[in-house]
Write an enzyme that holds these catalytic residues in place. Structure first.
Site, PDB file in Angstrom:
ATOM      1  N   TYR A  84      -2.058   0.009  10.697  1.00 18.51           N
ATOM      2  CA  TYR A  84      -2.053  -0.425   9.287  1.00 18.51           C
ATOM      3  C   TYR A  84      -0.738  -0.004   8.631  1.00 18.51           C
ATOM      4  O   TYR A  84      -0.099  -0.793   7.923  1.00 18.51           O
ATOM      5  CB  TYR A  84      -3.259   0.192   8.573  1.00 18.51           C
ATOM      6  CG  TYR A  84      -3.425  -0.261   7.138  1.00 18.51           C
ATOM      7  CD1 TYR A  84      -3.677  -1.599   6.823  1.00 18.51           C
ATOM      8  CD2 TYR A  84      -3.358   0.656   6.082  1.00 18.51           C
ATOM      9  CE1 TYR A  84      -3.859  -2.007   5.504  1.00 18.51           C
ATOM     10  CE2 TYR A  84      -3.537   0.249   4.772  1.00 18.51           C
ATOM     11  CZ  TYR A  84      -3.780  -1.083   4.479  1.00 18.51           C
ATOM     12  OH  TYR A  84      -3.948  -1.489   3.170  1.00 18.51           O
TER      13      TYR A  84
ATOM     14  N   SER B  97       0.882  -1.174   0.000  1.00 16.34           N
ATOM     15  CA  SER B  97       0.000   0.000   0.000  1.00 16.34           C
ATOM     16  C   SER B  97       0.916   1.219   0.000  1.00 16.34           C
ATOM     17  O   SER B  97       2.088   1.114   0.382  1.00 16.34           O
ATOM     18  CB  SER B  97      -0.845  -0.001   1.282  1.00 16.34           C
ATOM     19  OG  SER B  97      -1.523   1.227   1.443  1.00 16.34           O
TER      20      SER B  97
END
Ligand SMILES: NC(=O)c1ccc[n+]([C@@H]2O[C@H](COP(=O)([O-])OP(=O)(O)OC[C@H]3O[C@@H](n4cnc5c(N)ncnc54)[C@H](OP(=O)(O)O)[C@@H]3O)[C@@H](O)[C@H]2O)c1
Length: 250
Positions: free
Chosen positions: A147, A134
């Site tokens: 995250y 990501s």
């Protein structure tokens, strides 16, 4: 030449399911992996893929998945796409169970699959490992701590593995998407559709799951000496993590 064969994790929705669709459209043999059987059987009916139910956070489940994959023949590509974000905690209020869960899935889940399938990928003579990280694996943002830390971990695994595999016939490819409007990801992260919709509010064209699948498949279909180390992809409206053009008709 026999068809190339891929294992795609996180294939019951979003980017993983679209990757299965795109690879099947190119006549690859594909094994779709996730926990939800109903979604996998529907995808199998639609695309002709094989499927295996497995939980990436369980050593035993990943080992059983790999055994079943290998019983079906050689494997060329692992698309380690399964992943999730749990919550939006600040570091000072971190819910440690959520943080541990993200690390278990987004980092160790990738490592479990790599360990289980690497011998077969290497033996194929034309192996690939795609790790879906990501932009959160490359930049930090407030409230993203757990995250962000886990995706920085996934990035580090990809970069380390590439060094360690130098000279062996396995590419290590990292795809780092920015804002992607997949159906489930933000809803699962934030707990409601309303909260999820706010993430994409005023952004006319966030990336789609299919855009990300397109990126995965493009990297996999380059000649095998051509390794895409890292591909960062964002919608045109997102110039950086904090710089998103909203309500500007982009
Ligand atoms: N959407 C975004 O904005 C975005 C941006 C950058 C990167 N990413 C990353 O891209 C990947 C795909 O995201 P997405 O948006 O397509 O999300 P998604 O639709 O929520 O898909 C996540 C997939 O992971 C599977 N999964 C979750 N926990 C699992 C477990 N314990 N064991 C096995 N499979 C598991 C889910 O299937 P089951 O629930 O059936 O197991 C599902 O198929 C993730 O790694 C995510 O972190 C997403």
């Amino acid at each position: 030449m026999s068809a190339l064969r891929a294992v795609v994790t996180g294939a019951s929705s979003g980017m993983g399911a679209e990757t299965v669709r795109r690879l099947r459209a190119l006549d690859w043999d594909v094994v779709a992996v996730a926990r939800r059987e109903e979604e996998l059987t529907a995808l199998a009916e639609e695309t002709g893929c094989d499927w295996i139910v497995a939980d990436m956070t369980s050593d035993e489940s990943v080992a059983a998945m790999a055994e079943q994959v290998l019983a079906g023949g050689p494997v060329n590509s692992l698309v380690a796409n399964a992943g999730a974000a749990f919550g939006n905690d600040t570091v000072e209020n971190a819910g440690l169970d959520d943080w541990a869960g993200m690390f278990d899935l987004n980092v160790l889940g990738v490592v479990r699959c790599v360990k289980a399938l690497l011998p077969a990928l290497e033996e194929s003579g034309r192996g690939d490992i795609v790790i879906m990280s990501s932009t959160a694996g490359h930049i930090v943002y407030e409230g993203g701590g757990g995250y962000v830390a886990s995706k920085h971990g996934a990035h580090s695994v990809a970069a380390t593995l590439r060094l360690e595999l130098a000279g062996r016939p396995v590419r290590v490819i990292e795809i780092a998407p920015g804002m992607v409007a997949t159906e489930e990801f933000s809803r699962k992260r934030l707990g409601s559709q309303e909260a999820a919709d706010k993430v994409y509010e005023g952004v006319e064209k966030p990336l789609t799951a299919d855009d990300c699948a397109d990126a995965v498949v493009w990297t996999l279909t380059r000649p095998h000496h051509f390794n895409v180390d890292l591909m960062v992809i964002r919608p045109i409206a997102q110039a950086a993590q904090h710089k998103v053009a909203r309500n500007q008709g982009l």
